[in-house]
Design an enzyme around this catalytic site. Structure first.
Site, mmCIF file in Angstrom:
data_model
loop_
_atom_site.group_PDB
_atom_site.id
_atom_site.type_symbol
_atom_site.label_atom_id
_atom_site.label_comp_id
_atom_site.label_asym_id
_atom_site.label_seq_id
_atom_site.Cartn_x
_atom_site.Cartn_y
_atom_site.Cartn_z
ATOM 1 N N TYR A 49 -3.340 3.832 2.487
ATOM 2 C CA TYR A 49 -3.405 4.183 3.904
ATOM 3 C C TYR A 49 -4.574 5.122 4.189
ATOM 4 O O TYR A 49 -5.187 5.053 5.260
ATOM 5 C CB TYR A 49 -2.089 4.838 4.356
ATOM 6 C CG TYR A 49 -2.145 5.303 5.793
ATOM 7 C CD1 TYR A 49 -2.004 4.397 6.833
ATOM 8 C CD2 TYR A 49 -2.394 6.645 6.105
ATOM 9 C CE1 TYR A 49 -2.091 4.808 8.161
ATOM 10 C CE2 TYR A 49 -2.476 7.065 7.426
ATOM 11 C CZ TYR A 49 -2.331 6.147 8.444
ATOM 12 O OH TYR A 49 -2.431 6.548 9.748
ATOM 13 N N PHE A 89 0.832 -1.200 0.000
ATOM 14 C CA PHE A 89 0.000 0.000 0.000
ATOM 15 C C PHE A 89 0.866 1.249 0.000
ATOM 16 O O PHE A 89 2.026 1.221 0.423
ATOM 17 C CB PHE A 89 -0.964 0.021 1.190
ATOM 18 C CG PHE A 89 -0.312 0.146 2.537
ATOM 19 C CD1 PHE A 89 -0.151 1.391 3.146
ATOM 20 C CD2 PHE A 89 0.128 -0.986 3.233
ATOM 21 C CE1 PHE A 89 0.427 1.513 4.409
ATOM 22 C CE2 PHE A 89 0.712 -0.869 4.489
ATOM 23 C CZ PHE A 89 0.860 0.382 5.076
ATOM 24 N N CYS A 90 0.289 2.341 -0.507
ATOM 25 C CA CYS A 90 0.909 3.658 -0.423
ATOM 26 C C CYS A 90 -0.118 4.600 0.196
ATOM 27 O O CYS A 90 -0.963 4.156 0.972
ATOM 28 C CB CYS A 90 1.414 4.130 -1.795
ATOM 29 S SG CYS A 90 0.157 4.207 -3.087
ATOM 30 N N TRP A 91 -0.063 5.888 -0.133
ATOM 31 C CA TRP A 91 -0.951 6.826 0.527
ATOM 32 C C TRP A 91 -2.407 6.611 0.146
ATOM 33 O O TRP A 91 -3.278 6.489 0.993
ATOM 34 C CB TRP A 91 -0.502 8.259 0.213
ATOM 35 C CG TRP A 91 -1.528 9.315 0.503
ATOM 36 C CD1 TRP A 91 -2.034 10.221 -0.372
ATOM 37 C CD2 TRP A 91 -2.187 9.572 1.750
ATOM 38 N NE1 TRP A 91 -2.960 11.033 0.237
ATOM 39 C CE2 TRP A 91 -3.071 10.651 1.553
ATOM 40 C CE3 TRP A 91 -2.126 8.990 3.015
ATOM 41 C CZ2 TRP A 91 -3.887 11.167 2.552
ATOM 42 C CZ3 TRP A 91 -2.938 9.501 4.026
ATOM 43 C CH2 TRP A 91 -3.801 10.574 3.793
#
Length: 352
Positions: free
Chosen positions: A122, A93-95
């Site tokens: 996130y 995952f990233c932002w």
């Protein structure tokens, strides 16, 4: 090819099998807040992320993608090797479930390493945490450990947790002891991290008949305790620990080790100095500056913290919380009495 997985499905999946969550954001983003238990394998470091972001803003999307590709290409072998070393199911995952996690999952797929991508990243997880803390029905009966500053409440709770009791360590989650001096020697967490850790504990203990935690104010350092837990105290029980000042002073010295943080102690004391009678305040400061920490702590307890505690205790009495009092002459004997009090509450009160 990789697949997307929403957080609600992922959280259910994690109940039944181990899943490694991999945060591919920069170390700075990861350090600020992440999903508890995640590991950080960043696609860009902090400087590279700032550079790509500047190009995106000042030049455009394509130029940013090209520079990002250059940066990633140079580190690709080491990047893949890190993922290869992680066994089992992997979710990246990233932002917000954008290019960084998509690039990572795509490259892993091309190298024969299957992973899933957290849909919404996130940000989606954080929205879920906020919603849960607002709506979660938490029914365990609270047993709140209360006592004057230095009563060893945190140490007792940690020992109770080691014995298998359901304990929520609010100070541990906040990275702060809750007083003016509470951040000394610790690394405070922010609200996002605290909320995530608290929610994990609430979900883990939601089917327990009771839960133990320390009596804190609405704030622990800069952290605000959500009403889902803070507001539940009035329907529970309170075990009040009473210990001599000298014993509490020794406990505080063990917890804080002020000789390692002399300047921080003096700076913190300056924030409350004017609230203490002038001659006493001068004596406390003199003790701190000359390394006489035990008398400084005893004076602080008698002339500042104990009066504050007496005021908060009076407020608790008005709230209707049911109180049991434990009086002892040492931390160990107090702990034994606290255990007996818990057994009495769970055997008699919670059985009905």
């Amino acid at each position: 090819m990789f697949t997307d997985i929403p957080w609600t499905e992922l959280s259910e999946k994690r109940l039944h099998k181990p899943v490694t969550l991999i945060d591919v954001r920069s170390p700075g983003e990861f350090g600020n807040a992440t999903i508890p238990g995640s590991v950080n394998i960043p696609l860009f470091n902090d400087e590279e992320r700032a550079e790509v972001g500047t190009i995106y803003t000042q030049v455009g999307t394509e130029a940013a993608k090209e520079r990002g590709l250059e940066l990633v290409s140079a580190k690709l072998p080491a990047f893949i090797k890190q993922f290869s070393a992680i066994p089992g199911d992997k979710v990246v995952f990233c932002w917000r479930g954008g290019m960084r996690s998509k690039t990572t999952a795509t490259v892993l797929s091309l190298m024969g390493i299957y992973s899933q991508r957290l849909a919404g990243g996130y940000r989606a997880y954080r929205q879920w945490v906020t919603e849960q803390l607002d709506t979660l029905a938490f029914s365990p009966t609270p047993i709140v450990l209360q006592g004057s500053t230095g009563s060893g409440k945190t140490e007792m709770l940690l020992r109770l947790k080691q014995e298998g009791l359901p304990v929520i360590d609010l100070e541990g989650m906040a990275g702060h002891r809750g007083s003016i001096f509470g951040g000394i020697g610790l690394r405070p967490n922010n609200q996002k991290t605290f909320d995530s850790l608290l929610l994990d504990a609430l979900i883990a203990y939601r089917d327990e008949p009771f839960v133990l935690f320390e009596a804190e104010s609405k704030r622990v350092g800069k952290i605000v305790v959500p009403d889902v837990l803070y507001g539940s105290r009035s329907r529970g029980y309170q075990i009040t620990v009473e210990l001599p000042v000298e014993v509490r002073a020794v406990q505080i010295l063990r917890d804080y080790e002020p000789w390692k943080h002399e300047q921080a102690c003096i700076a913190s004391f300056s924030r409350i100095r004017e609230r203490i009678h002038t001659p006493i305040a001068a004596e406390i400061e003199g003790c701190l500056r000359t390394g006489r920490f035990q008398p400084a702590v005893e004076l602080l307890l008698k002339h500042y913290y104990d009066p504050l505690y007496a005021h908060s205790t009076a407020a608790a009495l008005d709230s209707g919380i049911r109180i049991m009092t434990v009086t002892a002459d040492s931390i160990d004997s107090a702990y034994a009495e606290v255990k007996r009090a818990i057994e009495s509450i769970t055997r008699n009160a919670l059985a009905h």
